[in-house]
Design a protein around this motif. Structure first.
Motif, PDB file in Angstrom:
ATOM      1  N   ASN A  31      18.019  37.052  -3.731  1.00  0.00           N
ATOM      2  CA  ASN A  31      17.150  37.226  -2.564  1.00  0.00           C
ATOM      3  C   ASN A  31      16.711  38.686  -2.435  1.00  0.00           C
ATOM      4  O   ASN A  31      15.527  38.982  -2.290  1.00  0.00           O
ATOM      5  CB  ASN A  31      17.880  36.816  -1.277  1.00  0.00           C
ATOM      6  CG  ASN A  31      18.057  35.318  -1.157  1.00  0.00           C
ATOM      7  OD1 ASN A  31      17.089  34.588  -1.023  1.00  0.00           O
ATOM      8  ND2 ASN A  31      19.290  34.854  -1.225  1.00  0.00           N
ATOM      9  N   GLY A  32      17.697  39.586  -2.467  1.00  0.00           N
ATOM     10  CA  GLY A  32      17.377  41.014  -2.385  1.00  0.00           C
ATOM     11  C   GLY A  32      16.757  41.512  -3.681  1.00  0.00           C
ATOM     12  O   GLY A  32      15.830  42.326  -3.673  1.00  0.00           O
ATOM     13  N   ASN A  33      17.255  40.988  -4.789  1.00  0.00           N
ATOM     14  CA  ASN A  33      16.759  41.455  -6.085  1.00  0.00           C
ATOM     15  C   ASN A  33      15.289  41.125  -6.315  1.00  0.00           C
ATOM     16  O   ASN A  33      14.610  41.795  -7.092  1.00  0.00           O
ATOM     17  CB  ASN A  33      17.615  40.863  -7.212  1.00  0.00           C
ATOM     18  CG  ASN A  33      18.927  41.597  -7.372  1.00  0.00           C
ATOM     19  OD1 ASN A  33      19.070  42.726  -6.907  1.00  0.00           O
ATOM     20  ND2 ASN A  33      19.890  40.977  -8.029  1.00  0.00           N
ATOM     21  N   SER A  34      14.795  40.082  -5.633  1.00  0.00           N
ATOM     22  CA  SER A  34      13.366  39.782  -5.811  1.00  0.00           C
ATOM     23  C   SER A  34      12.517  40.933  -5.233  1.00  0.00           C
ATOM     24  O   SER A  34      11.436  41.223  -5.745  1.00  0.00           O
ATOM     25  CB  SER A  34      13.001  38.438  -5.179  1.00  0.00           C
ATOM     26  OG  SER A  34      13.170  38.492  -3.792  1.00  0.00           O
ATOM     27  N   PHE A  35      13.050  41.608  -4.200  1.00  0.00           N
ATOM     28  CA  PHE A  35      12.357  42.796  -3.682  1.00  0.00           C
ATOM     29  C   PHE A  35      12.559  43.988  -4.633  1.00  0.00           C
ATOM     30  O   PHE A  35      11.639  44.759  -4.887  1.00  0.00           O
ATOM     31  CB  PHE A  35      12.870  43.159  -2.286  1.00  0.00           C
ATOM     32  CG  PHE A  35      12.526  42.139  -1.233  1.00  0.00           C
ATOM     33  CD1 PHE A  35      11.227  42.057  -0.725  1.00  0.00           C
ATOM     34  CD2 PHE A  35      13.476  41.251  -0.766  1.00  0.00           C
ATOM     35  CE1 PHE A  35      10.904  41.104   0.233  1.00  0.00           C
ATOM     36  CE2 PHE A  35      13.160  40.295   0.187  1.00  0.00           C
ATOM     37  CZ  PHE A  35      11.871  40.219   0.697  1.00  0.00           C
ATOM     38  N   VAL A  36      13.779  44.098  -5.151  1.00  0.00           N
ATOM     39  CA  VAL A  36      14.061  45.170  -6.112  1.00  0.00           C
ATOM     40  C   VAL A  36      13.113  45.034  -7.314  1.00  0.00           C
ATOM     41  O   VAL A  36      12.581  46.023  -7.816  1.00  0.00           O
ATOM     42  CB  VAL A  36      15.542  45.108  -6.577  1.00  0.00           C
ATOM     43  CG1 VAL A  36      15.809  46.113  -7.687  1.00  0.00           C
ATOM     44  CG2 VAL A  36      16.498  45.337  -5.400  1.00  0.00           C
ATOM     45  N   ALA A  37      12.884  43.780  -7.747  1.00  0.00           N
ATOM     46  CA  ALA A  37      12.032  43.543  -8.925  1.00  0.00           C
ATOM     47  C   ALA A  37      10.622  44.110  -8.722  1.00  0.00           C
ATOM     48  O   ALA A  37      10.023  44.652  -9.651  1.00  0.00           O
ATOM     49  CB  ALA A  37      11.963  42.042  -9.227  1.00  0.00           C
ATOM     50  N   ARG A  38      10.120  44.002  -7.503  1.00  0.00           N
ATOM     51  CA  ARG A  38       8.769  44.532  -7.244  1.00  0.00           C
ATOM     52  C   ARG A  38       8.721  46.045  -7.449  1.00  0.00           C
ATOM     53  O   ARG A  38       7.766  46.582  -8.006  1.00  0.00           O
ATOM     54  CB  ARG A  38       8.345  44.228  -5.808  1.00  0.00           C
ATOM     55  CG  ARG A  38       8.223  42.749  -5.534  1.00  0.00           C
ATOM     56  CD  ARG A  38       7.776  42.547  -4.109  1.00  0.00           C
ATOM     57  NE  ARG A  38       8.103  41.196  -3.671  1.00  0.00           N
ATOM     58  CZ  ARG A  38       7.709  40.684  -2.520  1.00  0.00           C
ATOM     59  NH1 ARG A  38       6.982  41.403  -1.697  1.00  0.00           N
ATOM     60  NH2 ARG A  38       8.043  39.463  -2.191  1.00  0.00           N
ATOM     61  N   VAL A  39       9.777  46.717  -6.974  1.00  0.00           N
ATOM     62  CA  VAL A  39       9.842  48.177  -7.124  1.00  0.00           C
ATOM     63  C   VAL A  39       9.979  48.536  -8.606  1.00  0.00           C
ATOM     64  O   VAL A  39       9.306  49.452  -9.105  1.00  0.00           O
ATOM     65  CB  VAL A  39      11.045  48.743  -6.320  1.00  0.00           C
ATOM     66  CG1 VAL A  39      11.120  50.253  -6.469  1.00  0.00           C
ATOM     67  CG2 VAL A  39      10.965  48.353  -4.852  1.00  0.00           C
ATOM     68  N   VAL A  40      10.831  47.783  -9.303  1.00  0.00           N
ATOM     69  CA  VAL A  40      11.070  48.037 -10.736  1.00  0.00           C
ATOM     70  C   VAL A  40       9.774  47.869 -11.536  1.00  0.00           C
ATOM     71  O   VAL A  40       9.452  48.671 -12.412  1.00  0.00           O
ATOM     72  CB  VAL A  40      12.188  47.094 -11.256  1.00  0.00           C
ATOM     73  CG1 VAL A  40      12.183  46.994 -12.773  1.00  0.00           C
ATOM     74  CG2 VAL A  40      13.551  47.563 -10.758  1.00  0.00           C
ATOM     75  N   ARG A  41       9.021  46.814 -11.211  1.00  0.00           N
ATOM     76  CA  ARG A  41       7.762  46.576 -11.948  1.00  0.00           C
ATOM     77  C   ARG A  41       6.813  47.752 -11.783  1.00  0.00           C
ATOM     78  O   ARG A  41       6.157  48.181 -12.728  1.00  0.00           O
ATOM     79  CB  ARG A  41       7.094  45.290 -11.442  1.00  0.00           C
ATOM     80  CG  ARG A  41       7.765  44.045 -11.963  1.00  0.00           C
ATOM     81  CD  ARG A  41       7.099  42.777 -11.432  1.00  0.00           C
ATOM     82  NE  ARG A  41       8.066  41.691 -11.484  1.00  0.00           N
ATOM     83  CZ  ARG A  41       8.420  40.937 -10.448  1.00  0.00           C
ATOM     84  NH1 ARG A  41       7.850  41.105  -9.264  1.00  0.00           N
ATOM     85  NH2 ARG A  41       9.318  39.994 -10.604  1.00  0.00           N
ATOM     86  N   LYS A  42       6.756  48.275 -10.554  1.00  0.00           N
ATOM     87  CA  LYS A  42       5.889  49.443 -10.312  1.00  0.00           C
ATOM     88  C   LYS A  42       6.419  50.664 -11.045  1.00  0.00           C
ATOM     89  O   LYS A  42       5.679  51.380 -11.715  1.00  0.00           O
ATOM     90  CB  LYS A  42       5.862  49.761  -8.812  1.00  0.00           C
ATOM     91  CG  LYS A  42       4.631  49.257  -8.107  1.00  0.00           C
ATOM     92  CD  LYS A  42       4.561  49.847  -6.714  1.00  0.00           C
ATOM     93  CE  LYS A  42       3.751  48.915  -5.820  1.00  0.00           C
ATOM     94  NZ  LYS A  42       3.949  49.162  -4.410  1.00  0.00           N
ATOM     95  N   ALA A  43       7.743  50.895 -10.931  1.00  0.00           N
ATOM     96  CA  ALA A  43       8.346  52.116 -11.483  1.00  0.00           C
ATOM     97  C   ALA A  43       8.161  52.203 -12.996  1.00  0.00           C
ATOM     98  O   ALA A  43       7.941  53.283 -13.534  1.00  0.00           O
ATOM     99  CB  ALA A  43       9.827  52.169 -11.118  1.00  0.00           C
ATOM    100  N   TYR A  44       8.265  51.055 -13.714  1.00  0.00           N
ATOM    101  CA  TYR A  44       8.171  51.097 -15.179  1.00  0.00           C
ATOM    102  C   TYR A  44       6.850  50.505 -15.674  1.00  0.00           C
ATOM    103  O   TYR A  44       6.728  50.133 -16.849  1.00  0.00           O
ATOM    104  CB  TYR A  44       9.365  50.357 -15.826  1.00  0.00           C
ATOM    105  CG  TYR A  44      10.700  50.750 -15.222  1.00  0.00           C
ATOM    106  CD1 TYR A  44      10.999  52.088 -14.944  1.00  0.00           C
ATOM    107  CD2 TYR A  44      11.663  49.800 -14.910  1.00  0.00           C
ATOM    108  CE1 TYR A  44      12.205  52.460 -14.370  1.00  0.00           C
ATOM    109  CE2 TYR A  44      12.882  50.157 -14.338  1.00  0.00           C
ATOM    110  CZ  TYR A  44      13.135  51.489 -14.058  1.00  0.00           C
ATOM    111  OH  TYR A  44      14.326  51.847 -13.489  1.00  0.00           O
ATOM    112  N   ALA A  45       5.896  50.389 -14.753  1.00  0.00           N
ATOM    113  CA  ALA A  45       4.553  49.894 -15.087  1.00  0.00           C
ATOM    114  C   ALA A  45       4.599  48.587 -15.879  1.00  0.00           C
ATOM    115  O   ALA A  45       3.963  48.451 -16.928  1.00  0.00           O
ATOM    116  CB  ALA A  45       3.767  50.970 -15.847  1.00  0.00           C
TER     117      ALA A  45
END
Ligand code: HEM
Length: 235
Positions: A127-141
């Motif tokens: 649940n929380g990691n789905s939000f983390v994933a959005r940040v990760v996608r942005k951070a590593y393009a």
């Protein structure tokens, strides 16, 4: 209801867990890519041991097998992410916290309800990691939501629906008080072991709660974890 207890009586450990260096820097977008890959490699080791333990008990435990669907076994998602980044999943050596988690899994491989509690936490963390994933996608393009973040966000838009279905199934199980306590003990252990992944020396739940006592904030936690009131994590 059991799942209400699993959530409400573990909120403090959840707050401590999300403050640790790894989840904390991932959600802030400050984790270097190497650190992300190292996290995935360590999670591969933990989840692989865990999925093997589950596969050992599921054929004998019909009610648990109906609840834990194949798509909830997380090792293949981590393998997919590591393959995307060209990392061999078998290359990593377990760090001390990883080895502790694996030892705990092995020590409880004949305790199906404890394993179910451990599973509740890794699945709930999506649940929380789905939000983390959005940040990760942005951070590593990362351009596609399915490349490199499958472990953090295995279910995409169906996350919430699938989590609610899992919780309903768990609440519908006919469990005695002792059996419920065993599931609870598994969730507690999972939080403590996850927190300890980032710590050089093992700390028990009592030690962690005492250390963080002054800064724990239930009101802020409840407000920040209602999925309806956290637009700052969106996008
Ligand atoms: C950056 C870190 C994290 C954030 C932002 C975060 C956020 C969230 C959110 C928004 C939910 C949904 C709450 C709801 O169901 O209403 C949730 C649920 C959950 N999270 Fe986290 N989380 C984080 C880290 C973790 C970690 C490290 C763990 C476990 C070690 C974890 C375990 C869980 C569990 C088990 C649930 C299911 C509901 C419950 O029992 O509380 N989370 N989290």
């Amino acid at each position: 209801m059991l799942t209400t207890r699993l959530k409400d009586d573990n909120w403090a450990l959840h707050q401590i867990a999300e403050r640790q260096d790894t989840p904390g820097s991932l959600i802030k977008g400050t984790m270097p890519k190497d650190g992300y890959l190292a996290m995935l490699a360590q999670q591969y080791l933990v989840n692989n041991a865990f999925d093997q333990a589950l596969q050992g008990i599921l054929p004998e435990h019909q009610a648990i097998a109906e609840l834990i669907l194949d798509e909830q076994l997380l090792t293949p998602y981590i393998a997919e992410d590591l393959a995307y980044f060209g990392v061999d999943p078998t290359s990593a050596q377990p760090l001390p916290g990883t080895q502790r988690f694996i030892d705990h899994i092995h020590a409880h491989k004949d305790r199906p309800l404890h394993l179910l509690g451990l599973h509740y936490v890794r699945l709930g963390a999506c649940n929380g990691n789905s939000f983390v994933a959005r940040v990760v996608r942005k951070a590593y393009a990362l351009e596609s939501p399915t490349q490199g973040t499958r472990y953090l966000d295995p279910f995409g838009p169906t996350q919430r629906k699938k989590w609610m279905a899992f919780k309903s199934g768990l609440d519908a199980m006919e469990l005695s008080q002792d059996q419920q306590d065993e599931v609870f003990a598994g969730t507690r252990a999972a939080y403590v072991l996850a927190i300890n992944l980032d710590l050089p020396e093992y700390q028990s739940d009592e030690q962690l709660l005492a250390k963080h006592k002054k800064t724990l904030d239930q009101k802020a936690f409840i407000e920040g974890h209602s999925v309806h009131v956290q637009p700052e994590l969106e996008g």
